[in-house]
Motif scaffolding. Structure first.
Motif, PDB file in Angstrom:
ATOM      1  N   GLU A 120     -33.250  27.018  61.995  1.00 34.98           N
ATOM      2  CA  GLU A 120     -33.039  25.626  61.621  1.00 34.98           C
ATOM      3  C   GLU A 120     -34.349  25.090  61.078  1.00 34.98           C
ATOM      4  O   GLU A 120     -35.418  25.430  61.589  1.00 34.98           O
ATOM      5  CB  GLU A 120     -32.640  24.785  62.836  1.00 34.98           C
ATOM      6  CG  GLU A 120     -31.245  25.003  63.331  1.00 34.98           C
ATOM      7  CD  GLU A 120     -30.889  24.033  64.440  1.00 34.98           C
ATOM      8  OE1 GLU A 120     -31.385  22.891  64.437  1.00 34.98           O
ATOM      9  OE2 GLU A 120     -30.123  24.438  65.326  1.00 34.98           O
ATOM     10  N   GLY A 121     -34.238  24.226  60.062  1.00 33.97           N
ATOM     11  CA  GLY A 121     -35.461  23.640  59.539  1.00 33.97           C
ATOM     12  C   GLY A 121     -35.274  23.000  58.186  1.00 33.97           C
ATOM     13  O   GLY A 121     -34.179  22.580  57.822  1.00 33.97           O
ATOM     14  N   GLY A 122     -36.375  22.962  57.453  1.00 33.78           N
ATOM     15  CA  GLY A 122     -36.366  22.349  56.139  1.00 33.78           C
ATOM     16  C   GLY A 122     -37.382  22.998  55.233  1.00 33.78           C
ATOM     17  O   GLY A 122     -38.212  23.798  55.672  1.00 33.78           O
ATOM     18  N   LEU A 123     -37.301  22.649  53.953  1.00 32.12           N
ATOM     19  CA  LEU A 123     -38.255  23.175  52.991  1.00 32.12           C
ATOM     20  C   LEU A 123     -38.496  22.155  51.894  1.00 32.12           C
ATOM     21  O   LEU A 123     -37.683  21.261  51.657  1.00 32.12           O
ATOM     22  CB  LEU A 123     -37.786  24.510  52.415  1.00 32.12           C
ATOM     23  CG  LEU A 123     -36.511  24.538  51.556  1.00 32.12           C
ATOM     24  CD1 LEU A 123     -36.790  24.194  50.104  1.00 32.12           C
ATOM     25  CD2 LEU A 123     -35.865  25.895  51.652  1.00 32.12           C
ATOM     26  N   TYR A 124     -39.630  22.316  51.235  1.00 36.18           N
ATOM     27  CA  TYR A 124     -39.936  21.521  50.052  1.00 36.18           C
ATOM     28  C   TYR A 124     -40.823  22.365  49.149  1.00 36.18           C
ATOM     29  O   TYR A 124     -41.504  23.289  49.601  1.00 36.18           O
ATOM     30  CB  TYR A 124     -40.614  20.199  50.414  1.00 36.18           C
ATOM     31  CG  TYR A 124     -41.912  20.351  51.158  1.00 36.18           C
ATOM     32  CD1 TYR A 124     -43.126  20.467  50.483  1.00 36.18           C
ATOM     33  CD2 TYR A 124     -41.933  20.399  52.551  1.00 36.18           C
ATOM     34  CE1 TYR A 124     -44.317  20.624  51.174  1.00 36.18           C
ATOM     35  CE2 TYR A 124     -43.120  20.548  53.245  1.00 36.18           C
ATOM     36  CZ  TYR A 124     -44.308  20.663  52.544  1.00 36.18           C
ATOM     37  OH  TYR A 124     -45.486  20.822  53.221  1.00 36.18           O
ATOM     38  N   GLY A 125     -40.786  22.059  47.847  1.00 37.02           N
ATOM     39  CA  GLY A 125     -41.603  22.828  46.915  1.00 37.02           C
ATOM     40  C   GLY A 125     -41.334  22.438  45.481  1.00 37.02           C
ATOM     41  O   GLY A 125     -40.722  21.403  45.193  1.00 37.02           O
ATOM     42  N   ALA A 126     -41.785  23.310  44.572  1.00 33.76           N
ATOM     43  CA  ALA A 126     -41.656  23.052  43.139  1.00 33.76           C
ATOM     44  C   ALA A 126     -41.593  24.369  42.395  1.00 33.76           C
ATOM     45  O   ALA A 126     -41.927  25.424  42.943  1.00 33.76           O
ATOM     46  CB  ALA A 126     -42.840  22.223  42.648  1.00 33.76           C
ATOM     47  N   GLY A 127     -41.168  24.290  41.136  1.00 35.34           N
ATOM     48  CA  GLY A 127     -41.096  25.500  40.333  1.00 35.34           C
ATOM     49  C   GLY A 127     -40.905  25.195  38.864  1.00 35.34           C
ATOM     50  O   GLY A 127     -40.854  24.038  38.450  1.00 35.34           O
ATOM     51  N   ILE A 128     -40.799  26.257  38.095  1.00 36.97           N
ATOM     52  CA  ILE A 128     -40.542  26.164  36.655  1.00 36.97           C
ATOM     53  C   ILE A 128     -39.267  26.940  36.354  1.00 36.97           C
ATOM     54  O   ILE A 128     -38.881  27.836  37.103  1.00 36.97           O
ATOM     55  CB  ILE A 128     -41.719  26.697  35.820  1.00 36.97           C
ATOM     56  CG1 ILE A 128     -42.016  28.162  36.188  1.00 36.97           C
ATOM     57  CG2 ILE A 128     -42.956  25.832  36.004  1.00 36.97           C
ATOM     58  CD1 ILE A 128     -43.040  28.836  35.289  1.00 36.97           C
ATOM     59  N   SER A 129     -38.615  26.575  35.258  1.00 38.64           N
ATOM     60  CA  SER A 129     -37.380  27.269  34.917  1.00 38.64           C
ATOM     61  C   SER A 129     -37.240  27.421  33.408  1.00 38.64           C
ATOM     62  O   SER A 129     -37.905  26.748  32.624  1.00 38.64           O
ATOM     63  CB  SER A 129     -36.166  26.529  35.486  1.00 38.64           C
ATOM     64  OG  SER A 129     -35.945  25.337  34.779  1.00 38.64           O
ATOM     65  N   TYR A 130     -36.352  28.323  33.040  1.00 39.08           N
ATOM     66  CA  TYR A 130     -35.957  28.518  31.652  1.00 39.08           C
ATOM     67  C   TYR A 130     -34.435  28.517  31.622  1.00 39.08           C
ATOM     68  O   TYR A 130     -33.784  29.034  32.537  1.00 39.08           O
ATOM     69  CB  TYR A 130     -36.469  29.859  31.105  1.00 39.08           C
ATOM     70  CG  TYR A 130     -35.784  30.226  29.817  1.00 39.08           C
ATOM     71  CD1 TYR A 130     -36.156  29.628  28.624  1.00 39.08           C
ATOM     72  CD2 TYR A 130     -34.723  31.121  29.807  1.00 39.08           C
ATOM     73  CE1 TYR A 130     -35.488  29.921  27.448  1.00 39.08           C
ATOM     74  CE2 TYR A 130     -34.056  31.430  28.642  1.00 39.08           C
ATOM     75  CZ  TYR A 130     -34.441  30.833  27.459  1.00 39.08           C
ATOM     76  OH  TYR A 130     -33.776  31.105  26.300  1.00 39.08           O
TER      77      TYR A 130
END
Length: 188
Positions: A120-130
């Motif tokens: 159980e928990g959570g996440l956060y972040g960022a990224g790039i896409s095409y």
């Protein structure tokens, strides 16, 4: 109350249309295959830019004590090389999620402990896409999109898939795929 919501959406849509902005709604067919409820909206910001806001929700528990409950939000700013809603684009996305997962075997032998423990928990972040969008008709598009990025995952690990005492808690820094979509889109 329904009339107020309907009128608000109608006015908002009219403002974007009068300003030459397009709005599209979409569903990720890959998420649909996993019975994950999902919906995206994409709004034209400029001639070559859009804002895509995507969310999904999976409230289900499966047989044999398998569980993959999660809620995710993933906004993305996109730059289009041709024109918005047509052909190639690149994007920068953020993501945040809450999860309760256990008894699941992931593809490519990823996260093997999910089979025997519940997290159980959570996440956060960022990224790039095409991605790429194919125009199917005046109002319908098909979109393929893949992304990579980073996620900081904060979790609690439990021995039992549905109950049990907490074994440990911690965090994990993940770098890898953060997005995969094959979406059917309707443009207003």
């Amino acid at each position: 109350m329904r009339k107020i919501i309907f009128l608000s959406l109608l006015v908002l849509s009219s403002v974007f249309i009068l300003q030459g902005q397009n709005i599209g709604i979409k569903t990720n067919l890959l998420a649909d295959l996993t019975t994950t409820i999902n919906l995206g909206a994409e709004i034209g910001l400029g001639k070559k830019t859009t804002l895509d806001i995507y969310g999904n929700y999976n409230p289900w528990s499966y047989t044999n004590q398998r569980k993959f409950r999660q809620v995710l939000v993933q906004p993305e700013f996109r730059y289009w090389f041709c024109e918005r809603f047509n052909a190639h684009f690149v994007g920068i996305h953020l993501h945040g999620a809450l999860f309760n997962v256990g008894g699941v075997t992931m593809p490519f032998n990823m996260w093997t402990k999910l089979k025997d423990y519940r997290y159980e928990g959570g996440l956060y972040g960022a990224g790039i896409s095409y991605g790429y969008q194919w125009v199917l008709s005046t109002h319908w598009n098909l979109e393929a999109n893949v992304g990579v990025g980073y996620a900081h995952i904060i979790y609690e690990q439990y021995r039992c898939r549905h109950c049990g005492k907490k074994v440990k808690e911690g965090h994990y820094n993940y770098v890898g795929p953060t997005k995969a979509a094959l979406s059917l889109m309707y443009l207003f």
